[in-house]
Design a protein around this motif. Structure first.
Motif, PDB file in Angstrom:
ATOM      1  N   GLY A  60       4.881  16.498   7.374  1.00 41.69           N
ATOM      2  CA  GLY A  60       6.289  16.838   7.203  1.00 41.69           C
ATOM      3  C   GLY A  60       7.212  15.704   7.613  1.00 41.69           C
ATOM      4  O   GLY A  60       8.215  15.422   6.951  1.00 41.69           O
ATOM      5  N   MET A  61       6.870  15.021   8.706  1.00 41.64           N
ATOM      6  CA  MET A  61       7.663  13.883   9.156  1.00 41.64           C
ATOM      7  C   MET A  61       7.630  12.741   8.139  1.00 41.64           C
ATOM      8  O   MET A  61       8.644  12.080   7.890  1.00 41.64           O
ATOM      9  N   LYS A  62       6.472  12.528   7.563  1.00 42.30           N
ATOM     10  CA  LYS A  62       6.348  11.452   6.573  1.00 42.30           C
ATOM     11  C   LYS A  62       7.159  11.774   5.315  1.00 42.30           C
ATOM     12  O   LYS A  62       7.814  10.895   4.748  1.00 42.30           O
ATOM     13  N   ALA A  63       7.134  13.035   4.891  1.00 41.55           N
ATOM     14  CA  ALA A  63       7.960  13.424   3.751  1.00 41.55           C
ATOM     15  C   ALA A  63       9.440  13.320   4.096  1.00 41.55           C
ATOM     16  O   ALA A  63      10.257  12.844   3.293  1.00 41.55           O
ATOM     17  N   LYS A  64       9.785  13.732   5.309  1.00 40.65           N
ATOM     18  CA  LYS A  64      11.185  13.715   5.741  1.00 40.65           C
ATOM     19  C   LYS A  64      11.732  12.288   5.767  1.00 40.65           C
ATOM     20  O   LYS A  64      12.917  12.063   5.477  1.00 40.65           O
ATOM     21  N   TYR A  65      10.893  11.319   6.087  1.00 36.01           N
ATOM     22  CA  TYR A  65      11.331   9.925   6.120  1.00 36.01           C
ATOM     23  C   TYR A  65      11.933   9.533   4.760  1.00 36.01           C
ATOM     24  O   TYR A  65      12.994   8.900   4.694  1.00 36.01           O
ATOM     25  N   PHE A  66      11.269   9.911   3.681  1.00 34.29           N
ATOM     26  CA  PHE A  66      11.745   9.557   2.342  1.00 34.29           C
ATOM     27  C   PHE A  66      12.909  10.449   1.904  1.00 34.29           C
ATOM     28  O   PHE A  66      13.881   9.970   1.308  1.00 34.29           O
ATOM     29  N   VAL A  67      12.800  11.757   2.190  1.00 35.49           N
ATOM     30  CA  VAL A  67      13.855  12.688   1.793  1.00 35.49           C
ATOM     31  C   VAL A  67      15.182  12.318   2.445  1.00 35.49           C
ATOM     32  O   VAL A  67      16.236  12.339   1.793  1.00 35.49           O
TER      33      VAL A  67
ATOM     34  N   ILE B 199      13.406   8.685  12.909  1.00 30.44           N
ATOM     35  CA  ILE B 199      12.090   8.725  12.287  1.00 30.44           C
ATOM     36  C   ILE B 199      11.781   7.443  11.508  1.00 30.44           C
ATOM     37  O   ILE B 199      10.640   7.250  11.084  1.00 30.44           O
ATOM     38  N   SER B 200      12.759   6.587  11.346  1.00 33.80           N
ATOM     39  CA  SER B 200      12.483   5.286  10.725  1.00 33.80           C
ATOM     40  C   SER B 200      11.493   4.488  11.558  1.00 33.80           C
ATOM     41  O   SER B 200      10.805   3.595  11.045  1.00 33.80           O
ATOM     42  N   ALA B 201      11.405   4.819  12.849  1.00 31.98           N
ATOM     43  CA  ALA B 201      10.463   4.126  13.735  1.00 31.98           C
ATOM     44  C   ALA B 201       9.015   4.450  13.384  1.00 31.98           C
ATOM     45  O   ALA B 201       8.093   3.763  13.841  1.00 31.98           O
ATOM     46  N   PHE B 202       8.815   5.491  12.571  1.00 33.09           N
ATOM     47  CA  PHE B 202       7.457   5.869  12.182  1.00 33.09           C
ATOM     48  C   PHE B 202       6.933   4.996  11.041  1.00 33.09           C
ATOM     49  O   PHE B 202       5.743   5.047  10.726  1.00 33.09           O
ATOM     50  N   TYR B 203       7.826   4.245  10.422  1.00 36.80           N
ATOM     51  CA  TYR B 203       7.438   3.486   9.226  1.00 36.80           C
ATOM     52  C   TYR B 203       7.565   1.991   9.486  1.00 36.80           C
ATOM     53  O   TYR B 203       8.601   1.517   9.949  1.00 36.80           O
ATOM     54  N   ASP B 204       6.506   1.282   9.174  1.00 34.98           N
ATOM     55  CA  ASP B 204       6.476  -0.169   9.357  1.00 34.98           C
ATOM     56  C   ASP B 204       6.946  -0.826   8.055  1.00 34.98           C
ATOM     57  O   ASP B 204       6.188  -0.968   7.098  1.00 34.98           O
ATOM     58  N   GLU B 205       8.222  -1.199   8.006  1.00 36.79           N
ATOM     59  CA  GLU B 205       8.809  -1.767   6.798  1.00 36.79           C
ATOM     60  C   GLU B 205       8.111  -3.065   6.386  1.00 36.79           C
ATOM     61  O   GLU B 205       7.943  -3.350   5.197  1.00 36.79           O
ATOM     62  N   SER B 206       7.692  -3.862   7.355  1.00 42.58           N
ATOM     63  CA  SER B 206       7.093  -5.162   7.044  1.00 42.58           C
ATOM     64  C   SER B 206       5.759  -5.029   6.317  1.00 42.58           C
ATOM     65  O   SER B 206       5.371  -5.894   5.533  1.00 42.58           O
ATOM     66  N   HIS B 207       5.048  -3.933   6.561  1.00 46.40           N
ATOM     67  CA  HIS B 207       3.756  -3.723   5.916  1.00 46.40           C
ATOM     68  C   HIS B 207       3.796  -2.610   4.864  1.00 46.40           C
ATOM     69  O   HIS B 207       2.782  -2.344   4.207  1.00 46.40           O
ATOM     70  N   GLY B 208       4.948  -1.970   4.726  1.00 46.82           N
ATOM     71  CA  GLY B 208       5.083  -0.926   3.721  1.00 46.82           C
ATOM     72  C   GLY B 208       4.191   0.275   3.959  1.00 46.82           C
ATOM     73  O   GLY B 208       3.655   0.859   3.019  1.00 46.82           O
TER      74      GLY B 208
END
Length: 299
Positions: free
Chosen positions: A117-124, A82-91
C-alpha cells in the motif's frame, strides 16, 4: 460524436473474437476465474453481474484492490515523507526491512499489505500511474486470499505486462483463466451512454437515465440508495480513457487472443432491448451455453 480510436469496435480494430476455433463449452460446475475486458463504458458491469448469476463467482475490481491496500497504508498513520522509501538515483524502492523500520510498529496491520500500500501510495500521491510491477504484486497478494480461484477480474489486467503476469501466475498456482469475455462496443455509443450513466454508491448497481432509469429517476431498485453520476463520466475524461484503452489494453487483448490455452470471446455491449434477462441471454450465447442454463446465484 466522433470516435477517438482508429477502430469503432474491437472487430474493426482487427481482433476477431468470434471464430469457432476459439469456442468451447464452459462448464458452470467447474470454473476457476474469468476476465472481463472492454473499453470503459462498454457495458462490462451488467455482463459481470450475469456471470455472477451463472457461476457464483466474486467480482474483483482494480478499485477494490487499490482501496484495500491504500487504505491499509493510511491506517498506519505514518506522518513522515514516503518519498524516503524510494531511491530516486536507482529508480527503485529501498529494501522492505528499511521501510518497515521507518514505519515503526504496525499495530496489528498486515505487514505485506501495508508495504504494498505504501509503494502504491508513493505513485498515487505524485499523480502517477502505479507501475505494473507494484500493481501485479498487489494483485497477487489479494488473489492469494481466494486461493487463486473463484474470481471475475474487472479492470485487471489492463496492460500487456499485467496480462502476461496473471496467465503465468495461474499456471504457477495450478489454476486457470477459463475465459476472457471482451465486451465490445463502439466509441460513439460509449460516449452517448456513459454521460447518462448513474451508479448506486452502496451496492454498485448500474443505471442509465434513458435506457435503464433508476426508480423515480434517482433511487436504486436493489437497495433504495440514491444513485449518483461518477465525477469522471464527462466527455473529455471518457475520450482520455478510450485512448488509454487503445494504447495499453488493446495489446493485452491481442496477446491473450494469441495464447492457445486462454479462450477469448466477444459479447455485444449494445443490445436492441436492454434488460437483465437480455444481457444474461447474450452472455450465455457468447460462452456457448444453452439458453436454459440456470443462473441460480443471487447478486
Amino acid at each position: 460524436m466522433a470516435s477517438t480510436t482508429t477502430g469503432s469496435s474491437l472487430l474493426n480494430a482487427g481482433i476477431d473474437l468470434s471464430g469457432p476455433l476459439r469456442r468451447s463449452m464452459v462448464n458452470p460446475g467447474r470454473v476457476d476465474n474469468f476476465l472481463v475486458m472492454g473499453k470503459s463504458g462498454a457495458g462490462k458491469q451488467p455482463r459481470i453481474d450475469a456471470l455472477r448469476r451463472i457461476f457464483g463467482l466474486t467480482q474483483l475490481s482494480t478499485g477494490t484492490l487499490f482501496r484495500t491496500f491504500l487504505g491499509a497504508a493510511s491506517k498506519v498513520g505514518y506522518k513522515g515523507d514516503i518519498s524516503a522509501f524510494y531511491d530516486e538515483s536507482h529508480g527503485q524502492f529501498i529494501p522492505d526491512e528499511e521501510i518497515l523500520a521507518k514505519l515503526g510498529p504496525l499495530d496489528g496491520h498486515d505487514q505485506s499489505t501495508v508495504l504494498l500500500g505504501m509503494k502504491a501510495k508513493y505513485f498515487v500521491d505524485k499523480g502517477l500511474f502505479v507501475p505494473d510491477e507494484v500493481t501485479n504484486r498487489i494483485f497477487e497478494e489479494y488473489f492469494s486470499r481466494f486461493g487463486y480461484h473463484g474470481l471475475i477480474l474487472d479492470g485487471y489486467p489492463r496492460t500487456l505486462e499485467q496480462a502476461k503476469f496473471v496467465v503465468d501466475l495461474c499456471e504457477r498456482k495450478g489454476t486457470r483463466i477459463d475465459c476472457v469475455l471482451v465486451v465490445d462496443n463502439d466509441d460513439t455509443t460509449i460516449l452517448t451512454r456513459t454521460v447518462g450513466r448513474r451508479i448506486c454508491p452502496k451496492c454498485g448497481k448500474v443505471y442509465h437515465v434513458i435506457s435503464k432509469p433508476a426508480i423515480e429517476g434517482k433511487f436504486c431498485a436493489a437497495c433504495g440508495t440514491e444513485v449518483i453520476q461518477r465525477s469522471d463520466d464527462h466527455e473529455d475524461k471518457i475520450r482520455a480513457r478510450l485512448h488509454e484503452f487503445e494504447t495499453k489494453t488493446m495489446p493485452a487483448i491481442k496477446w491473450l487472443r494469441s495464447t492457445p490455452h486462454v479462450p477469448v470471446w466477444s459479447c455485444p455491449g449494445n443490445l436492441p432491448v436492454f434488460t437483465d434477462e437480455s444481457v444474461l441471454a447474450s452472455v450465455k450465447e457468447a460462452l456457448g451455453l444453452p439458453s436454459d442454463t440456470p443462473a441460480p446465484h443471487s447478486l
